[in-house]
Enzyme design. Structure first.
Site, mmCIF file in Angstrom:
data_model
loop_
_atom_site.group_PDB
_atom_site.id
_atom_site.type_symbol
_atom_site.label_atom_id
_atom_site.label_comp_id
_atom_site.label_asym_id
_atom_site.label_seq_id
_atom_site.Cartn_x
_atom_site.Cartn_y
_atom_site.Cartn_z
ATOM 1 N N LYS A 261 0.865 -1.197 0.000
ATOM 2 C CA LYS A 261 0.000 0.000 0.000
ATOM 3 C C LYS A 261 0.899 1.244 0.000
ATOM 4 O O LYS A 261 1.876 1.299 0.755
ATOM 5 C CB LYS A 261 -0.873 -0.038 1.257
ATOM 6 C CG LYS A 261 -1.634 1.244 1.563
ATOM 7 C CD LYS A 261 -2.838 1.415 0.677
ATOM 8 C CE LYS A 261 -3.603 2.707 0.952
ATOM 9 N NZ LYS A 261 -4.451 3.090 -0.196
ATOM 10 N N ASN B 234 -13.332 3.295 -4.500
ATOM 11 C CA ASN B 234 -12.732 3.425 -3.175
ATOM 12 C C ASN B 234 -12.312 4.862 -2.949
ATOM 13 O O ASN B 234 -11.949 5.572 -3.877
ATOM 14 C CB ASN B 234 -11.534 2.480 -3.005
ATOM 15 C CG ASN B 234 -10.228 3.123 -3.456
ATOM 16 O OD1 ASN B 234 -9.658 3.958 -2.754
ATOM 17 N ND2 ASN B 234 -9.779 2.762 -4.653
ATOM 18 N N LEU C 203 -5.273 7.136 1.207
ATOM 19 C CA LEU C 203 -3.884 6.811 1.559
ATOM 20 C C LEU C 203 -3.685 6.621 3.065
ATOM 21 O O LEU C 203 -2.706 7.085 3.643
ATOM 22 C CB LEU C 203 -2.923 7.883 1.001
ATOM 23 C CG LEU C 203 -2.877 7.941 -0.529
ATOM 24 C CD1 LEU C 203 -2.205 9.218 -1.006
ATOM 25 C CD2 LEU C 203 -2.176 6.722 -1.123
ATOM 26 N N ASN D 296 3.767 6.366 -6.633
ATOM 27 C CA ASN D 296 2.348 6.596 -6.912
ATOM 28 C C ASN D 296 2.107 8.102 -7.021
ATOM 29 O O ASN D 296 2.033 8.796 -6.005
ATOM 30 C CB ASN D 296 1.498 5.970 -5.797
ATOM 31 C CG ASN D 296 0.013 6.141 -6.060
ATOM 32 O OD1 ASN D 296 -0.386 6.725 -7.086
ATOM 33 N ND2 ASN D 296 -0.804 5.644 -5.160
ATOM 34 N N CYS E 28 -2.804 8.966 -7.180
ATOM 35 C CA CYS E 28 -3.933 8.670 -6.280
ATOM 36 C C CYS E 28 -5.043 9.691 -6.510
ATOM 37 O O CYS E 28 -4.812 10.898 -6.406
ATOM 38 C CB CYS E 28 -3.485 8.706 -4.823
ATOM 39 S SG CYS E 28 -4.879 8.494 -3.704
ATOM 40 N N ASN F 7 -3.759 3.444 -12.675
ATOM 41 C CA ASN F 7 -4.455 3.652 -11.407
ATOM 42 C C ASN F 7 -5.965 3.731 -11.692
ATOM 43 O O ASN F 7 -6.393 3.635 -12.836
ATOM 44 C CB ASN F 7 -3.934 4.926 -10.719
ATOM 45 C CG ASN F 7 -4.086 4.849 -9.201
ATOM 46 O OD1 ASN F 7 -5.047 4.262 -8.691
ATOM 47 N ND2 ASN F 7 -3.155 5.422 -8.469
ATOM 48 N N GLY G 185 -11.841 -2.526 -11.021
ATOM 49 C CA GLY G 185 -12.613 -3.719 -11.345
ATOM 50 C C GLY G 185 -12.783 -3.893 -12.853
ATOM 51 O O GLY G 185 -12.296 -3.074 -13.640
ATOM 52 N N GLY H 159 -5.733 -6.581 -8.176
ATOM 53 C CA GLY H 159 -6.198 -5.788 -7.042
ATOM 54 C C GLY H 159 -7.586 -6.159 -6.590
ATOM 55 O O GLY H 159 -7.773 -7.007 -5.716
ATOM 56 N N THR H 160 -8.586 -5.559 -7.228
ATOM 57 C CA THR H 160 -9.978 -5.692 -6.788
ATOM 58 C C THR H 160 -10.424 -7.159 -6.689
ATOM 59 O O THR H 160 -11.186 -7.517 -5.785
ATOM 60 C CB THR H 160 -10.886 -4.899 -7.756
ATOM 61 O OG1 THR H 160 -10.409 -3.553 -7.793
ATOM 62 C CG2 THR H 160 -12.333 -4.894 -7.307
HETATM 63 C C1 SIN Z 1 -6.302 5.552 -1.713
HETATM 64 O O1 SIN Z 1 -5.664 5.229 -0.697
HETATM 65 O O2 SIN Z 1 -7.113 6.478 -1.689
HETATM 66 C C2 SIN Z 1 -6.087 4.842 -3.028
HETATM 67 C C3 SIN Z 1 -4.709 5.006 -3.520
HETATM 68 C C4 SIN Z 1 -4.603 5.090 -5.014
HETATM 69 O O3 SIN Z 1 -5.552 4.798 -5.752
HETATM 70 O O4 SIN Z 1 -3.551 5.474 -5.503
#
Ligand code: SIN
Length: 311
Positions: free
Chosen positions: A47, A71, A75, A129, A132, A196, A221, A270-271
């Site tokens: 993560k 989602n 973070l 990343n 996000c 992403n 998804g 992931g999903t």
């Molecule tokens: C998140 O923690 O909000 C998701 C992180 C991401 O999609 O980069």
């Protein structure tokens, strides 16, 4: 079957097989380890970690959507100190290959994180990343502009030092993803993570208000898979020598194969893990069988195969 070479490479780093977890969907791997040994998958992508501990966005943070989910985690995480003290030693002890994902609120924060990670043993690569969607303002989605994207990568490159490959995680919410890819490649990345989540929203018809506490969230998804395939195809066409960790709605071996044929060097799942924690293992085995059925003797020969046929 045993002679099939399933390994893949990102810069100097070799991975036993190309199936990774996707950042954010398996934390640092602890929960998944009750279902299979983490050493059996290509890598755990942790993560995205930030400098300080973070509680994330207000609840509700998840909403179901047609063929996907939103989602709005924001973070959440323990911060780099606890992550280095607790999670990395645990992953190393469990013989996992580790890709550490980092996120920052500013270019400087990425630099600080890179400096903290540069001498840490047991890390195979850094995922930066910069995409996000669940941040305070769109200006913090560094991957939406070529200059902000490259500023982050230049800083990470400078601070990480020598050997560790850097992978930039890009957003599909841009007009031209190839332009963003070009800017981060010029700034020194060794690979790209595509894609992403996409920024979305769901409104509850009973309350007549957005379902997510943070109002917007990242869509993932099967619904987003064609977008992932398109982005990977476009970027591989422009930069065939840049490794791509492909992700976006991969639920079975056939989905993984589609991303590989488009140009992915590895696949993150992931999903799918939320409904089946063993999905990564099933997808790994299905992908291998599908490649063998199609006459491949190694994984690498399938990467970007769709380009060779349509050239
Ligand atoms: C998140 O923690 O909000 C998701 C992180 C991401 O999609 O980069």
């Amino acid at each position: 079957m045993n002679s099939f070479d399933f390994s893949t490479k990102i810069a100097s780093k070799r991975f036993e097989n190309p199936i990774f977890t996707a950042s954010g969907c398996a934390s640092s791997g602890q929960e998944l380890s009750q279902f299979f040994p983490l050493s059996e998958i290509g890598a755990i992508v942790t993560k995205s970690i930030m400098n300080k501990p973070r509680t994330g966005r207000i609840t509700p943070r998840m909403a179901e959507t047609p063929s996907g989910m939103l989602n709005s985690i924001g973070l959440q995480g323990p911060g780099i100190d606890l992550f280095l003290e607790r999670d990395i030693p645990w992953l190393v002890e469990n013989k996992a290959k580790v890709v550490v994902s980092i996120a920052g609120e500013s270019v400087d924060e990425y630099g600080v994180l890179a400096r903290r990670l540069r001498a840490v043993q047991g890390i195979s690569a850094i995922e930066v990343n910069i995409s996000c969607p669940n941040v305070e303002n769109r200006g913090q989605v560094f991957a939406c502009q070529p200059d902000t994207a490259s500023a982050v990568i230049e800083t990470v490159r400078r601070n990480i030092g020598g050997e560790l490959p850097i992978i930039a995680k890009l957003s599909p919410d841009v007009t031209d993803i190839v332009e963003i890819a070009a800017s981060v490649i010029k700034a020194g990345v060794d690979g790209l993570a595509l894609i992403n989540t996409l920024l979305g929203m769901v409104i509850d018809l009973n309350t007549m208000q957005p379902k997510l506490g943070g109002k917007t969230g990242g869509l993932s998804g099967p619904a987003i898979r064609p977008i992932a395939v398109r982005a990977i195809y476009q970027v591989h066409q422009a930069f065939p020598n840049t490794p791509i960790v492909g992700m976006g709605g991969v639920s079975n071996g056939r989905d993984a194969l589609e991303l590989v044929l488009a140009g992915a060097t590895a696949i993150s799942v992931g999903t799918a893990t939320f409904s089946d924690p063993t999905a990564v293992i099933k997808i790994r085995d299905e992908l291998k069988s599908l490649l063998i059925e199609r006459g491949f003797t190694d994984f690498k020969s399938a990467i970007g195969y769709a380009h060779r046929q349509s050239a």
